[in-house]
Design a protein around this motif. Sequence first.
Motif, mmCIF file in Angstrom:
data_model
loop_
_atom_site.group_PDB
_atom_site.id
_atom_site.type_symbol
_atom_site.label_atom_id
_atom_site.label_comp_id
_atom_site.label_asym_id
_atom_site.label_seq_id
_atom_site.Cartn_x
_atom_site.Cartn_y
_atom_site.Cartn_z
ATOM 1 N N THR A 91 0.817 -1.218 0.000
ATOM 2 C CA THR A 91 0.000 0.000 0.000
ATOM 3 C C THR A 91 0.848 1.265 0.000
ATOM 4 O O THR A 91 0.365 2.325 -0.393
ATOM 5 C CB THR A 91 -0.961 0.042 1.206
ATOM 6 O OG1 THR A 91 -0.201 0.007 2.420
ATOM 7 C CG2 THR A 91 -1.921 -1.138 1.172
ATOM 8 N N GLU A 112 -7.378 -3.430 1.785
ATOM 9 C CA GLU A 112 -8.670 -2.746 1.714
ATOM 10 C C GLU A 112 -8.967 -2.306 0.282
ATOM 11 O O GLU A 112 -8.074 -1.849 -0.445
ATOM 12 C CB GLU A 112 -8.659 -1.516 2.627
ATOM 13 C CG GLU A 112 -8.417 -1.803 4.102
ATOM 14 C CD GLU A 112 -9.646 -2.339 4.806
ATOM 15 O OE1 GLU A 112 -10.734 -2.383 4.180
ATOM 16 O OE2 GLU A 112 -9.527 -2.696 5.995
ATOM 17 N N ARG A 113 -10.235 -2.410 -0.108
ATOM 18 C CA ARG A 113 -10.635 -2.069 -1.477
ATOM 19 C C ARG A 113 -10.229 -0.647 -1.876
ATOM 20 O O ARG A 113 -9.859 -0.399 -3.016
ATOM 21 C CB ARG A 113 -12.155 -2.215 -1.633
ATOM 22 C CG ARG A 113 -12.649 -3.643 -1.647
ATOM 23 C CD ARG A 113 -14.177 -3.680 -1.843
ATOM 24 N NE ARG A 113 -14.550 -3.058 -3.091
ATOM 25 C CZ ARG A 113 -14.647 -3.693 -4.255
ATOM 26 N NH1 ARG A 113 -14.389 -4.994 -4.322
ATOM 27 N NH2 ARG A 113 -15.009 -3.067 -5.355
ATOM 28 N N ASN A 114 -10.303 0.277 -0.929
ATOM 29 C CA ASN A 114 -10.007 1.676 -1.275
ATOM 30 C C ASN A 114 -8.533 1.914 -1.585
ATOM 31 O O ASN A 114 -8.158 3.009 -2.013
ATOM 32 C CB ASN A 114 -10.497 2.635 -0.191
ATOM 33 C CG ASN A 114 -9.874 2.375 1.174
ATOM 34 O OD1 ASN A 114 -8.978 1.543 1.300
ATOM 35 N ND2 ASN A 114 -10.352 3.059 2.190
ATOM 36 N N ASN A 115 -7.676 0.914 -1.390
ATOM 37 C CA ASN A 115 -6.255 1.034 -1.747
ATOM 38 C C ASN A 115 -5.926 0.411 -3.107
ATOM 39 O O ASN A 115 -4.838 0.621 -3.634
ATOM 40 C CB ASN A 115 -5.380 0.369 -0.679
ATOM 41 C CG ASN A 115 -5.308 1.172 0.594
ATOM 42 O OD1 ASN A 115 -5.185 2.394 0.552
ATOM 43 N ND2 ASN A 115 -5.387 0.510 1.734
ATOM 44 N N TRP A 116 -6.855 -0.348 -3.668
ATOM 45 C CA TRP A 116 -6.556 -1.095 -4.887
ATOM 46 C C TRP A 116 -6.186 -0.203 -6.058
ATOM 47 O O TRP A 116 -5.202 -0.444 -6.746
ATOM 48 C CB TRP A 116 -7.746 -1.953 -5.295
ATOM 49 C CG TRP A 116 -8.032 -3.099 -4.403
ATOM 50 C CD1 TRP A 116 -7.251 -3.568 -3.378
ATOM 51 C CD2 TRP A 116 -9.187 -3.922 -4.438
ATOM 52 N NE1 TRP A 116 -7.862 -4.635 -2.775
ATOM 53 C CE2 TRP A 116 -9.053 -4.879 -3.404
ATOM 54 C CE3 TRP A 116 -10.325 -3.943 -5.236
ATOM 55 C CZ2 TRP A 116 -10.022 -5.850 -3.168
ATOM 56 C CZ3 TRP A 116 -11.285 -4.911 -5.001
ATOM 57 C CH2 TRP A 116 -11.132 -5.851 -3.977
ATOM 58 N N ALA A 117 -7.001 0.804 -6.298
ATOM 59 C CA ALA A 117 -6.791 1.642 -7.487
ATOM 60 C C ALA A 117 -5.420 2.298 -7.463
ATOM 61 O O ALA A 117 -4.736 2.378 -8.489
ATOM 62 C CB ALA A 117 -7.890 2.696 -7.604
ATOM 63 N N ASN A 118 -4.990 2.752 -6.288
ATOM 64 C CA ASN A 118 -3.692 3.405 -6.172
ATOM 65 C C ASN A 118 -2.553 2.421 -6.447
ATOM 66 O O ASN A 118 -1.581 2.756 -7.137
ATOM 67 C CB ASN A 118 -3.536 4.026 -4.783
ATOM 68 C CG ASN A 118 -2.212 4.731 -4.603
ATOM 69 O OD1 ASN A 118 -1.783 5.510 -5.448
ATOM 70 N ND2 ASN A 118 -1.532 4.441 -3.512
ATOM 71 N N LYS A 153 -9.380 -8.636 3.684
ATOM 72 C CA LYS A 153 -9.917 -7.284 3.867
ATOM 73 C C LYS A 153 -10.737 -6.804 2.680
ATOM 74 O O LYS A 153 -11.486 -5.849 2.798
ATOM 75 C CB LYS A 153 -8.765 -6.310 4.130
ATOM 76 C CG LYS A 153 -7.966 -6.642 5.379
ATOM 77 C CD LYS A 153 -6.819 -5.665 5.581
ATOM 78 C CE LYS A 153 -6.011 -6.008 6.818
ATOM 79 N NZ LYS A 153 -4.866 -5.083 7.018
ATOM 80 N N GLY A 154 -10.566 -7.431 1.528
ATOM 81 C CA GLY A 154 -11.292 -6.996 0.339
ATOM 82 C C GLY A 154 -11.262 -8.063 -0.733
ATOM 83 O O GLY A 154 -10.265 -8.752 -0.901
#
Length: 200
Positions: A91, A112-118, A153-154
């Motif tokens: 991450t 966590e899903r909100n870290n995938w795009a980055n 987590k995702g």
Amino acid sequence: MEPFWERAYLDDEVETFGKPSEEVINVSKHLNKNSKILDLGCGDGRHAIYLARLGHIVDAIDISKAGIDKINRIKEKLNLTNLKGFIGDATNYEFNCTYDLIISHGLFHFIERNNWANIIHRMKTGTQKGGYNIVTVFTDEVEIPEDLKPYVKGIFHEGELKKLYFDWSIEMHRSYQFEDEHDNNIRHCHAVNKIVARKI
């Protein structure tokens, strides 16, 4: 209670997650000599060690100290001076060069899903033109095994991974389910999306 792979990483004779994946072997046949490779979330090195033994320059990153320690022990035994193992978190891992191939095999469900795009953005930016990304993720087509739930987590939705590579050439995409059994007799069923994408 620690996950089963942490115990397996202590034994250099155990192939915790099996042999190198077919798509990694296939892509390796198209790489130039001494290609630069990143294995992000490398575990105990089933891909990193294989590719280093072919002569490529490999950076192997994982959050598990036991996994990286195992890679470094095997590296010394095999005199793989072209392989570097680092403890690191995907991450916030800083790409300080570009690679001919970046692998992320079975990493994203721990994030966590909100870290995938980055992370995907940095992988794509950190890949040379004409280079490859190989990504394998678990999907929500089957339920996560009970012993993995504390660590997951995702999970990707079916087809979601492919959409993240809409601007690359999709060399291979597979959607399937499989069962596996680990050395400690733990059995799992997984639903998977797998992609080999090439930067154009």
